[in-house]
Design a protein around this motif. Structure first.
Motif, short mmCIF file in Angstrom:
data_model
loop_
_atom_site.label_atom_id
_atom_site.label_comp_id
_atom_site.label_asym_id
_atom_site.label_seq_id
_atom_site.Cartn_x
_atom_site.Cartn_y
_atom_site.Cartn_z
N ASP A 205 65.54 52.61 112.71
CA ASP A 205 64.65 51.56 113.40
C ASP A 205 63.11 52.21 113.96
N ASN A 206 63.01 53.71 114.21
CA ASN A 206 61.77 54.04 114.62
C ASN A 206 60.70 54.37 113.97
N PHE A 207 59.66 54.71 114.61
CA PHE A 207 57.88 54.30 114.58
C PHE A 207 57.69 55.09 113.39
N HIS A 208 58.59 56.58 113.33
CA HIS A 208 58.20 57.64 112.99
C HIS A 208 58.84 58.00 111.92
N PHE A 209 60.00 57.12 111.38
CA PHE A 209 60.59 57.16 109.94
C PHE A 209 60.29 55.66 109.07
N GLY A 210 59.56 55.76 109.40
CA GLY A 210 59.15 54.38 108.20
C GLY A 210 59.17 54.77 106.76
N GLY A 211 58.97 55.96 106.55
CA GLY A 211 59.35 56.48 104.36
C GLY A 211 60.57 56.34 104.99
N VAL A 212 61.33 56.96 105.58
CA VAL A 212 63.38 56.73 105.18
C VAL A 212 63.16 55.31 105.13
N ARG A 213 62.84 54.14 106.26
CA ARG A 213 62.84 52.57 105.56
C ARG A 213 62.52 52.29 104.08
#
Length: 823
Positions: A205-213
């Motif tokens: 859910d962290n901002f820096h893991f948008g690619g993972v989402r």
């Protein structure tokens, strides 16, 4: 706020934040209109009504700029517009949670929470912490995560919180973990905590893991066709299990088909070929014709259905990738529409144009690190109608994300000396010498045989290295010296260093490192030099020999197929990073579950009287392999007791061995034996199924990226690519003055310090990186125009159109409800 339509209705954003302030300011201005020039009791002159209005207008515009910047951020980060702050009270919470320092704090808290798995029991004794310590750390970290969640509720509201699925799941998981952490601290002992496997949710859910989402979202979207194919796969497994049981299970001597369950498990493992041909041998010994059963099974399942599964996933993934780009592009466009509507909110409902003063105010909040020069150049790059145009239309403003990707530098002058900036106080002789050296370097690099000479040196380096290896002695240290520290090694490293210096002098530092091959060559040369130093300090460092052959990788650049492969790899780097993180999260989940289920079992000398007993046989539990007591096949047998779930690190290694699937059934059967439960197989079968699906999607993404790269190269020439990646902009001083006529004189003086003189012109080049998004915009150029037209038609049907320059229709009308887009 005096804005009409949507802003006046207070649909969302700062437009509503200031309604009360506007009324208060108006009444205050009326009250003070009769006191102009009057001194207060301290002799200080009071503000006039006009000054109050001016101060209010400045404050109002600042909030409009800030809200427009928030819209652009939401478009860039693919955040739904329903998460926009609803009122003035919710704004501070929104800004805090969306600040870079809080992104970092939230990520640090999530990583610490994951790292607790290494210090909580079961763990390596050296790292294990007391329950009170790791329990307190967990509670503190969960509190930090909870603060972020409470602030999100502050501006979303409870209704939106329960609608937002990811936030709801995060909230429920947080509540359970806080309760468990409190229970652990009170009882001072840990219990069965399989919920620890859900900790990666906070990291995702962290901002820096948008690619993972996005990768997880693509996986979930690919699941329907995957499930359809898996249904067909399991149907054939069950069919062959039934047939195998009735063919080979009658005598009861075949250990693989004694029962229907054994038949199913054996054929499930055979799907991975890990037990082939062992599973066939007992039946094959009775009749050679029985081999047809296993051959047909392998051909149908592995060579047909599994490849069809990959084909289905690839087709689905390709469609999803295109649809994902379409939604992201439209979401960014809608963000631009919202921002543009705010910035032109005081204009009449006819022609709405954005002047530079408001664009500059927007950039102050959206991209505060950009210099005034870069803001001017970005504004100029957005303009489409030539030097006479001074205001942005909506269709031009919608390209703001593309133009903000440009990195600006002065354009080359005819004598190509622009790459280097000289100190104006330097001695003229030094300046002339520097220019002469750079001219020579450029002449060398532009020589038609220069690249050929470089390739010849690389090839010669390879031949010399092979000769050194062939003639080296048996001693490892002496051989390493001959390969990595001989005179020919120093000779070639020196030549490659000279080549790098010449290229830097000729091209400039930025242009030199903009090439991936140049960066690779420089990195390898530097690593070789550092390896020589390390080898001189510690002669036992024999691993430095691997650095020398790395330079030969550039030879693969000569063949187009290899260039396509390396180009695909560069496109895949961000995507593969997300894929690796998804696999790591999957490993963490199954590792924690495995630790909770299997950590209490000792695998030494287990599984007696079973088919896998030899793999776990040790000498009285000491861990020393008794080779003679086994089948005599060697010391490889007997070490499988190390494949356990005693701690997080050991669990990860065990899961990786399961991923490779070679002899994975040995680990599975070992734990079935020690737990004395057939249900234990479900854990291992589910892990294989999950990793198989993820790896299939990763392979599909690699194939899609390679196909995309080939199509892009086929349809795009070098000239077209250069035009796409570079943009030349010329600024005229008179033009800049027209843009900034209403701005502060101090800002005008700041412009004087730019790299062009007053009453003059200057050209600049903007370069953008070759990312997948940039290439997709080029490949889907025609589709983008069609998507935009379809979006405009939808806007027209719903009454969200206003007229732009030249009578063309664009965007959102302030007199209609806000446009909300769910992507």
């Amino acid at each position: 706020m005096a804005a009409p339509g949507r802003l006046g209705q207070g649909s969302d954003g700062y437009s509503r934040f200031t309604n009360d302030n506007a009324q208060n300011a108006s009444s205050e201005a009326g009250r003070l209109s009769t006191t102009q020039g009057v001194l207060d009791s301290n002799g200080v002159e009071m503000l006039t009504a006009s000054e109050i209005r001016a101060n209010y207008d400045a404050s109002e515009w600042k909030m409009i700029y800030h809200e427009a910047a928030i819209y652009l951020e939401e478009g860039k980060n693919n955040e739904k517009f329903d998460s926009h702050p609803k009122n003035r009270q919710s704004l501070p919470a929104y800004l805090i949670v969306h600040s870079p320092w809080y992104y970092g704090l939230d990520m640090m808290a999530s990583l610490v929470l994951l790292a607790l798995g290494f210090v909580e029991p079961p763990a390596i004794p050296l790292f294990q912490l007391p329950i009170g310590v790791h329990g307190s750390i967990e509670l503190i970290v969960l509190t930090i995560v909870g603060i972020e969640l409470l602030m999100k509720i502050r501006w979303l509201g409870w209704k939106a919180f329960f609608v937002h699925k990811r936030t709801l799941i995060k909230g429920m998981t947080l509540a359970i973990m806080v309760l468990e952490a409190v229970v652990v601290l009170i009882r001072q002992s840990s219990h069965f905590r399989v919920t620890r496997s859900l900790r990666p949710i906070f990291l995702i859910d962290n901002f820096h893991f948008g690619g993972v989402r996005r990768f997880i979202r693509q996986m979930l979207q690919s699941m329907p066709p995957v499930c359809d194919m898996l249904g067909l796969v399991f149907f054939f497994i069950l069919l062959y299990s039934l047939l195998g049981y009735y063919l080979f299970g009658e005598s009861g001597t075949d250990p693989y088909f004694r029962t229907l369950l054994d038949s199913f498990v054996s054929l499930y493992v055979l799907l991975t070929t890990a037990n082939f041909p062992d599973v066939m041998m007992p039946s094959y010994s009775k009749s050679k014709w029985f081999c047809l059963f296993f051959i047909s099974y392998i051909c149908i399942m592995i060579y047909l259905l599994m490849n069809l599964l990959l084909a289905v996933v690839y087709d689905t993934f390709t469609s999803i990738e295109r649809e994902k780009f379409r939604k992201l592009w439209l979401h960014k466009r809608h963000a631009c529409v919202h921002a543009f509507s705010l910035l032109t909110s005081r204009h009449s409902s006819g022609n709405r144009l954005l002047p530079f003063v408001h664009f500059c105010g927007l950039m102050h909040f959206y991209s505060p690190k950009k210099s005034i020069r870069d803001v001017l150049l970005t504004y100029k790059a957005l303009l489409c109608d030539g030097a006479d145009q001074a205001h942005l239309r909506l269709d031009e403003f919608c390209h703001i994300y593309e133009c903000l990707q440009l990195e600006w530098e002065p354009a080359p002058s005819p004598d190509c000396e622009e790459t280097f900036h000289f100190n104006p106080v330097a001695h003229p002789f030094m300046r002339r010498s520097s220019m002469f050296v750079r001219r020579v370097a450029r002449a060398i690099v532009e020589w038609q045989y220069f690249e050929l000479v470089v390739y010849f040196l690389i090839f010669g380096n390879g031949l010399a290295m092979i000769a050194r290896i062939a003639l080296s002695s048996g001693n490892l240290e002496e051989s390493a010296v001959e390969v990595s520290a001989s005179w020919d090694t120093l000779f070639f490293i020196g030549l490659f260093s000279v080549e790098a210096v010449i290229r830097v002098l000729a091209l400039g530092v930025r242009k030199y490192f903009s090439s991936g091959w140049n960066s690779w060559d420089f990195g390898v040369t530097l690593a070789c030099l550092l390896g020589l130093i390390a080898r001189a300090v510690d002669p036992s460092l024999t691993a430095v020999v691997v650095l020398r052959p790395l330079r030969m990788l550039r030879l693969f650049r000569l063949k187009k197929r290899y260039r396509d492969v390396f180009g695909t790899l560069l496109l895949l780097v961000p995507h593969m990073g997300s894929a690796v993180l998804v696999l790591s999260i999957l490993y963490y989940f199954f590792a924690v579950v495995g630790m909770e289920i299997f950590s209490g079992f000792d695998m030494r000398n287990c599984c007696k009287n079973s088919t896998v007993a030899d793999y776990y046989r040790t000498d009285d539990g000491s861990g020393i392999v008794d080779v003679n007591a086994s089948t005599g096949v060697g010391p490889a047998l007997g070490y499988y007791h190390l494949n356990n779930f005693g701690d997080l690190a050991s669990s990860a290694v065990t899961l990786f061995e399961l991923t490779v699937v070679n002899n994975w059934f040995v680990i599975m059967e070992g734990y079935v034996a020690v737990t004395k439960s057939e249900w234990s197989r479900i854990y291992f079968m589910l892990f294989y199924l999950a990793t198989m699906i993820v790896l299939t999607i990763i392979v599909a993404s690699i194939l899609e990226a390679f196909r995309f790269r080939i199509e892009y190269k086929r349809e795009t020439s070098k000239t077209d690519e250069e035009k796409m990646l570079c943009q030349v902009v010329t600024l005229d001083w008179n033009e800049v003055q027209r843009w900034m006529h209403s701005m502060n004189p101090l800002q005008l003086r700041e412009i004087l310090h730019m790299e062009f003189s007053a009453e003059g012109k200057a050209s600049f080049i903007g370069r953008r990186h070759r990312t997948r998004e940039v290439l997709q915009a080029r490949m889907y150029k025609n589709e983008i125009e069609m998507w935009e037209q379809e979006d405009l038609e939808v806007d027209a049907q719903e009454g969200r159109i206003f007229v732009g320059r030249g009578g063309r229709t664009y965007g959102v009308n302030h007199d209609s409800p806000p446009l909300h887009v769910n992507t």
